[in-house]
Design a protein around this motif. Structure first.
Motif, mmCIF file in Angstrom:
data_model
loop_
_atom_site.group_PDB
_atom_site.id
_atom_site.type_symbol
_atom_site.label_atom_id
_atom_site.label_comp_id
_atom_site.label_asym_id
_atom_site.label_seq_id
_atom_site.Cartn_x
_atom_site.Cartn_y
_atom_site.Cartn_z
ATOM 1 N N TRP A 1 7.236 -1.643 7.084
ATOM 2 C CA TRP A 1 7.188 -0.240 6.683
ATOM 3 C C TRP A 1 8.358 0.109 5.769
ATOM 4 O O TRP A 1 9.495 -0.301 6.004
ATOM 5 C CB TRP A 1 7.202 0.661 7.913
ATOM 6 C CG TRP A 1 5.918 0.606 8.679
ATOM 7 C CD1 TRP A 1 5.644 -0.164 9.778
ATOM 8 C CD2 TRP A 1 4.731 1.321 8.386
ATOM 9 N NE1 TRP A 1 4.351 0.038 10.183
ATOM 10 C CE2 TRP A 1 3.765 0.942 9.350
ATOM 11 C CE3 TRP A 1 4.367 2.251 7.404
ATOM 12 C CZ2 TRP A 1 2.477 1.466 9.360
ATOM 13 C CZ3 TRP A 1 3.081 2.774 7.413
ATOM 14 C CH2 TRP A 1 2.161 2.377 8.382
ATOM 15 N N ILE B 1 0.856 -1.183 0.000
ATOM 16 C CA ILE B 1 0.000 0.000 0.000
ATOM 17 C C ILE B 1 0.893 1.234 0.000
ATOM 18 O O ILE B 1 1.628 1.480 0.970
ATOM 19 C CB ILE B 1 -0.949 0.013 1.211
ATOM 20 C CG1 ILE B 1 -1.848 -1.222 1.178
ATOM 21 C CG2 ILE B 1 -1.779 1.294 1.227
ATOM 22 C CD1 ILE B 1 -2.662 -1.431 2.436
ATOM 23 N N ARG C 1 -4.690 -0.759 5.015
ATOM 24 C CA ARG C 1 -3.616 -1.465 5.721
ATOM 25 C C ARG C 1 -4.163 -2.215 6.934
ATOM 26 O O ARG C 1 -3.839 -3.389 7.149
ATOM 27 C CB ARG C 1 -2.547 -0.454 6.172
ATOM 28 C CG ARG C 1 -1.480 -1.034 7.079
ATOM 29 C CD ARG C 1 -0.433 0.007 7.428
ATOM 30 N NE ARG C 1 -0.979 1.211 8.007
ATOM 31 C CZ ARG C 1 -1.349 1.340 9.279
ATOM 32 N NH1 ARG C 1 -1.257 0.307 10.104
ATOM 33 N NH2 ARG C 1 -1.819 2.481 9.728
ATOM 34 N N ASP C 2 -5.013 -1.553 7.702
ATOM 35 C CA ASP C 2 -5.582 -2.186 8.890
ATOM 36 C C ASP C 2 -6.433 -3.395 8.515
ATOM 37 O O ASP C 2 -6.338 -4.456 9.143
ATOM 38 C CB ASP C 2 -6.425 -1.167 9.659
ATOM 39 C CG ASP C 2 -7.078 -1.764 10.892
ATOM 40 O OD1 ASP C 2 -6.354 -2.143 11.829
ATOM 41 O OD2 ASP C 2 -8.319 -1.848 10.917
ATOM 42 N N TYR D 1 -6.395 -5.280 5.664
ATOM 43 C CA TYR D 1 -5.609 -6.385 5.108
ATOM 44 C C TYR D 1 -4.753 -7.058 6.174
ATOM 45 O O TYR D 1 -4.550 -8.283 6.137
ATOM 46 C CB TYR D 1 -4.718 -5.885 3.970
ATOM 47 C CG TYR D 1 -5.396 -5.867 2.622
ATOM 48 C CD1 TYR D 1 -5.840 -7.045 2.021
ATOM 49 C CD2 TYR D 1 -5.587 -4.667 1.929
ATOM 50 C CE1 TYR D 1 -6.447 -7.032 0.781
ATOM 51 C CE2 TYR D 1 -6.197 -4.645 0.681
ATOM 52 C CZ TYR D 1 -6.628 -5.832 0.118
ATOM 53 O OH TYR D 1 -7.237 -5.832 -1.116
ATOM 54 N N SER D 2 -4.249 -6.287 7.142
ATOM 55 C CA SER D 2 -3.365 -6.867 8.144
ATOM 56 C C SER D 2 -4.098 -7.795 9.105
ATOM 57 O O SER D 2 -3.470 -8.575 9.822
ATOM 58 C CB SER D 2 -2.648 -5.768 8.927
ATOM 59 O OG SER D 2 -3.558 -4.999 9.690
ATOM 60 N N THR E 1 2.856 -4.931 9.919
ATOM 61 C CA THR E 1 3.179 -4.273 8.660
ATOM 62 C C THR E 1 4.683 -4.096 8.515
ATOM 63 O O THR E 1 5.363 -3.735 9.478
ATOM 64 C CB THR E 1 2.497 -2.886 8.590
ATOM 65 O OG1 THR E 1 1.076 -3.057 8.652
ATOM 66 C CG2 THR E 1 2.863 -2.150 7.312
ATOM 67 N N ALA F 1 3.735 -1.254 3.675
ATOM 68 C CA ALA F 1 3.128 0.071 3.519
ATOM 69 C C ALA F 1 4.205 1.135 3.541
ATOM 70 O O ALA F 1 5.259 0.969 4.167
ATOM 71 C CB ALA F 1 2.108 0.332 4.626
ATOM 72 N N VAL G 1 1.302 -7.337 4.862
ATOM 73 C CA VAL G 1 1.167 -5.988 4.336
ATOM 74 C C VAL G 1 2.493 -5.234 4.405
ATOM 75 O O VAL G 1 3.162 -5.214 5.450
ATOM 76 C CB VAL G 1 0.087 -5.208 5.110
ATOM 77 C CG1 VAL G 1 -0.003 -3.771 4.600
ATOM 78 C CG2 VAL G 1 -1.267 -5.900 4.989
ATOM 79 N N GLY H 1 0.291 4.546 3.328
ATOM 80 C CA GLY H 1 -0.412 3.707 4.297
ATOM 81 C C GLY H 1 -0.555 4.274 5.683
ATOM 82 O O GLY H 1 -0.927 3.551 6.603
#
Length: 255
Positions: free
Chosen positions: A48, A7, A19-20, A22-23, A46, A32, A30, A10
């Motif tokens: 990052w 994403i 993001r929230d 899908y995670s 995630t 992001a 994910v 994100g």
């Protein structure tokens, strides 16, 4: 095919909600991006990727340099955006330049570098978050003019998405354009559109994400190059004036 989701953008608004959502799915991982080089997050679900500024000409190189070796993305969602309010009486060169760069220039370089790095492959999909505001057909005098950079940069993004779909179809990568809905975000509030939230049927980013994810998950090469409103016509003020009644949900939008 892996279940890695990237994403771009994100940290806030729709990107954060996607993001929230899908995670929460244990079958997906994910990745992001955030714009600054340093960012603190407690979201351990995630991976990052920092310093991804869509106004930076080297944004594509910076993105792929942070992706772990052997990573393949099933889905890339480019959600980052910018909306600078302007009018015919007060056009703004800097705002327009930033809108065009963010919406319609950066995605070309991001997708180019992701494909060339081998992290987008046959079966992958790229979803470009556009807006119904980019539809020339849907522009109607009842809505008025103005906000040239916002509307025209989204129209340019739609063309970018169409061209990317033509270039990437032979290698089996699908490209879709979506209008996520009129949203109650800091971005729309920042340009004074919060006064239209109620009458315009604006939804929260979480509501928009819940509509988008099932659509994105089903999107494939058969719809590549198409432009859709997964939530339908409900928040598109000119839809009935231009397209008539009895419109479907999801709604394929006209260019």
């Amino acid at each position: 095919m892996s279940n890695n989701i990237l994403i771009v953008g994100g940290t806030r608004g729709l990107g954060a909600s996607l993001r929230d959502l899908y995670s929460r799915d244990p079958t997906k991982h994910v990745f992001a991006t955030w714009r600054t080089e340093s960012h603190t997050s407690t979201d351990s679900s995630t991976t990052w990727l920092g310093g991804i500024d869509l106004t930076d000409s080297e944004v594509g190189q910076k993105l792929v340099s942070q992706i772990p070796p052997s990573t393949v993305f099933s889905t890339v969602i480019i959600s980052a955006g910018y909306f600078g309010f302007e009018s015919f009486d007060a056009p703004d060169w800097e705002k327009e330049t930033r809108m065009y760069t963010t919406s319609a220039i950066a995605p070309v370089f991001l997708v180019h570098h992701l494909v060339k790095a081998g992290v987008l492959v046959e079966g992958s999909k790229v979803i470009l978050v556009s807006s119904e505001s980019g539809s020339i057909t849907l522009r109607h005098e009842t809505e008025g003019g103005g906000n040239y950079g916002h509307h025209a940069s989204k129209a340019a993004l739609n063309m970018v998405g169409k061209l990317l779909s033509i270039d990437l179809k032979p290698v089996g990568i699908a490209v879709g354009l979506v209008h996520p809905g009129f949203m109650r975000t800091d971005m729309t509030k920042g340009v004074g559109f919060d006064k239209y939230w109620d009458v315009g049927g604006a939804v929260t980013p979480n509501e928009a994400a819940r509509s988008l994810v099932p659509f994105i998950d089903k999107f494939d090469i058969r719809k590549t190059g198409e432009y859709w409103a997964p939530r339908g016509p409900g928040d598109i003020g000119t839809a009935k004036d231009v397209l008539g009644d009895d419109l479907s949900t999801p709604l394929q939008l006209p260019w």
